[in-house]
Each structure stands twice: as C-alpha cells, then as structure tokens.
Design a protein around this motif. Structure first.
Motif, PDB file in Angstrom:
ATOM      1  N   PRO A 119       0.810  -1.225   0.000  1.00 46.08           N
ATOM      2  CA  PRO A 119       0.000   0.000   0.000  1.00 46.08           C
ATOM      3  C   PRO A 119       0.840   1.271   0.000  1.00 46.08           C
ATOM      4  O   PRO A 119       0.465   2.267  -0.627  1.00 46.08           O
ATOM      5  CB  PRO A 119      -0.818  -0.119   1.293  1.00 46.08           C
ATOM      6  N   GLY A 120       1.986   1.238   0.702  1.00 42.30           N
ATOM      7  CA  GLY A 120       2.841   2.424   0.755  1.00 42.30           C
ATOM      8  C   GLY A 120       3.327   2.851  -0.609  1.00 42.30           C
ATOM      9  O   GLY A 120       3.239   4.034  -0.983  1.00 42.30           O
ATOM     10  N   ASP A 121       3.837   1.890  -1.386  1.00 46.60           N
ATOM     11  CA  ASP A 121       4.303   2.208  -2.734  1.00 46.60           C
ATOM     12  C   ASP A 121       3.142   2.567  -3.651  1.00 46.60           C
ATOM     13  O   ASP A 121       3.275   3.399  -4.551  1.00 46.60           O
ATOM     14  CB  ASP A 121       5.078   1.023  -3.320  1.00 46.60           C
ATOM     15  N   THR A 122       1.984   1.923  -3.437  1.00 44.17           N
ATOM     16  CA  THR A 122       0.806   2.241  -4.232  1.00 44.17           C
ATOM     17  C   THR A 122       0.433   3.708  -4.086  1.00 44.17           C
ATOM     18  O   THR A 122       0.121   4.396  -5.065  1.00 44.17           O
ATOM     19  CB  THR A 122      -0.374   1.343  -3.798  1.00 44.17           C
ATOM     20  N   ILE A 123       0.478   4.214  -2.856  1.00 39.67           N
ATOM     21  CA  ILE A 123       0.175   5.621  -2.597  1.00 39.67           C
ATOM     22  C   ILE A 123       1.291   6.520  -3.121  1.00 39.67           C
ATOM     23  O   ILE A 123       1.038   7.525  -3.800  1.00 39.67           O
ATOM     24  CB  ILE A 123      -0.015   5.846  -1.081  1.00 39.67           C
ATOM     25  N   LYS A 124       2.529   6.164  -2.812  1.00 36.75           N
ATOM     26  CA  LYS A 124       3.673   7.017  -3.151  1.00 36.75           C
ATOM     27  C   LYS A 124       3.822   7.199  -4.655  1.00 36.75           C
ATOM     28  O   LYS A 124       3.999   8.330  -5.141  1.00 36.75           O
ATOM     29  CB  LYS A 124       4.956   6.407  -2.562  1.00 36.75           C
ATOM     30  N   VAL A 125       3.749   6.111  -5.397  1.00 32.03           N
ATOM     31  CA  VAL A 125       3.973   6.171  -6.843  1.00 32.03           C
ATOM     32  C   VAL A 125       2.890   6.993  -7.540  1.00 32.03           C
ATOM     33  O   VAL A 125       3.165   7.709  -8.510  1.00 32.03           O
ATOM     34  CB  VAL A 125       4.053   4.744  -7.425  1.00 32.03           C
ATOM     35  N   GLN A 126       1.650   6.912  -7.022  1.00 28.66           N
ATOM     36  CA  GLN A 126       0.550   7.614  -7.681  1.00 28.66           C
ATOM     37  C   GLN A 126       0.197   8.942  -6.998  1.00 28.66           C
ATOM     38  O   GLN A 126      -0.761   9.605  -7.383  1.00 28.66           O
ATOM     39  CB  GLN A 126      -0.678   6.694  -7.738  1.00 28.66           C
ATOM     40  N   TRP A 127       0.953   9.305  -5.963  1.00 31.80           N
ATOM     41  CA  TRP A 127       0.807  10.598  -5.300  1.00 31.80           C
ATOM     42  C   TRP A 127      -0.597  10.807  -4.736  1.00 31.80           C
ATOM     43  O   TRP A 127      -1.097  11.916  -4.667  1.00 31.80           O
ATOM     44  CB  TRP A 127       1.171  11.743  -6.254  1.00 31.80           C
ATOM     45  N   THR A 128      -1.230   9.717  -4.307  1.00 32.81           N
ATOM     46  CA  THR A 128      -2.564   9.854  -3.739  1.00 32.81           C
ATOM     47  C   THR A 128      -2.907   8.608  -2.935  1.00 32.81           C
ATOM     48  O   THR A 128      -2.441   7.510  -3.248  1.00 32.81           O
ATOM     49  CB  THR A 128      -3.629  10.058  -4.835  1.00 32.81           C
TER      50      THR A 128
END
Length: 274
Positions: free
Chosen positions: A99-108
């Motif tokens: 989830p962390g990378d999912t949020i970070k990569v898409q900036w949301t």
C-alpha cells in the motif's frame, strides 16, 4: 546559474513536493477528467459465459483464490463496512501488495477507478476498472481480534492467517492490506476518520489481475467502522475484457505507465510507454 536552477534552489519543501507531484502524475487535468467520466459509468454487464467462479462470502467470513493475468474479480456488497484485501505473486510469493508504494507512486491515497495496486517490486498487481462506491483505505489496515468481542467474532487478521496457510503462506507473509468499500478520510491535521454513509444499496468494485496471483479477502468490518455487522459479499471471478489501448489505469499517469512497463516485462513484453 540559470533562472530555473535559482528557482529550484529557493523553493520550499512544499513547493518541491507539489512540483514533483505534478511531474509524476501528469497533472494537466486530463487524468482527473477521464477519471470523473469513468466514475459515472454504469456497472459493466457480466457475460455469464465468462464467469469462472461465483461465490457468496457470509458476514465475518473470508475468501481466497488464485487469479490468472487478465482475470477479473468483482466484489458486490450492500453495506459499506469495508472488505480487506491483499495480493501475492503466485509465482514468487515474496512479491506482495504494498500500500505504501501504491500511494507514493501515484501521489494519492484515493484508490478508486483508474488507479493501480502495486507490489513491493514496483509492478502492478491489480487495476481498479470500476468502483461505484468510490472510496478505499490503504492506511488503516485490517481488523484485529479484541477481548471485548463475542466468541464468534472473526477478525481480518484471523481470516488472513487461515487463508494464508491454505495457500502455502505463513504469518510472515501477511503485510498491510487495502480495504474496499471503506469511507476513510485524512483531515488537514492528519487524523484518520470514518465518514458514515447514509445511502445503502448495492456497491460494486471490479478489479483486473495484471499478473498471476493469490488473493485473500476478509469480510470482517473495518476497524473504524461504527457498524460491525457486515453484509454478505458476492465474489465473482471472470475472464475480463482485454484492456483498450487508452485504458485509464494503464495510460492515465507517467508513474503508472512505468509501473506497467515493469509488469509487462515480466511476461515478455518490453514495450515502453514512457
């Protein structure tokens, strides 16, 4: 020193964040407009001949299964109490949903239609192709057992442990999760809260598998939900249509395109989109 270099040198941390966010998300308004249109799309019709598996998960029950790349997974519920989910690469289970990378990569943290769910290897595991509820939570995690709960109470953590064992996984393989149908918000002070939903009805989320994977779902209520009595969950695995050349998730943002490049290379397709 050029004017650009001077401007970058003097920018504040917040200005730098906003600049990088705009670059990474291709923030010219195109994605937002396309996503807004997708949010208004009716639930895609289901061709019964395309169904692989159809199941009903009872309240406080769980589901696990294996999806092939290109399979779809439809989740339908009548109550917004949260459905926790996580994913593992079926070929190499050390690669799992992050989830962390999912949020970070898409900036949301706003995970809804048009967004990709990423692994800890920078690859796309799932695409959200339809979401008429419009809210999911990548921050809070699944529910845990509590001493105040009745003896028949089933937590997300207990569900994940049981399902993991049935798929050759163990406690060490269970990490953070995403919860669909979870109206969680983060306010300006950084506090995580639950927004009560006054409207009932039938809510649907469609996912498309971008690699072969193991999926675990828990139909125990979200830890922040004031309603700890979930409705039954309908789970349908089906052969999803192939993504169009202008597929929103695959083409929406520069960062998502790079994640799909990493994923497609795993299957012998090294075509670059960015």
């Amino acid at each position: 020193m050029t004017e650009m270099e001077i401007a970058l040198k003097d920018e504040t941390p917040q200005e730098r964040y906003e600049r990088l966010k705009a670059q990474g998300s291709g923030d010219d308004g195109t994605f937002a407009r396309r996503q807004a249109t997708a949010k208004q799309t009716a639930v895609p019709a289901m061709n019964r001949k395309k169904i692989i598996y159809d199941d009903i998960v009872p309240p406080k029950g769980y589901w696990h299964g294996r999806l092939k790349r290109g399979d779809g997974l439809r989740l339908v519920t009548a109550k917004a109490t949260g459905v926790a989910a996580s994913f593992w690469n079926a070929t190499d289970t050390s690669e799992r949903f992050n989830p962390g990378d999912t949020i970070k990569v898409q900036w949301t943290s706003d995970m809804t239609v048009g967004r990709a769910l990423l692994s800890d290897m920078g690859r796309v595991m799932m695409s959200i192709t339809h979401d008429d509820f419009g809210r999911a939570d990548c921050l809070t995690g699944m529910s845990l057992p509590g001493p105040a709960d009745g003896p028949d109470w089933q937590s997300g953590r207990a569900h994940f442990l049981r399902a993991a064992l049935k798929n050759g996984l163990s406690k060490r393989d269970i990490g953070p999760s995403i919860s669909f149908f979870a109206p969680v918000i983060v306010d300006e002070a950084g506090q995580i809260g639950w927004v009560p939903q006054s409207d009932g009805g039938q809510f649907t989320v469609d996912l498309r598998a971008e690699m072969d994977m193991i999926v675990i779902l828990s139909n125990a209520s979200h830890p922040l939900s004031p309603d700890q009595e979930p409705a039954q969950l309908q789970v349908t695995q089906f052969h999803a249509p192939k993504p169009a050349t202008d597929d929103l998730t695959r083409t929406g943002t520069p960062e998502a395109r790079r994640a799909f490049e990493n994923t497609d290379a795993l299957f012998g397709d090294r075509k670059r989109f960015s």
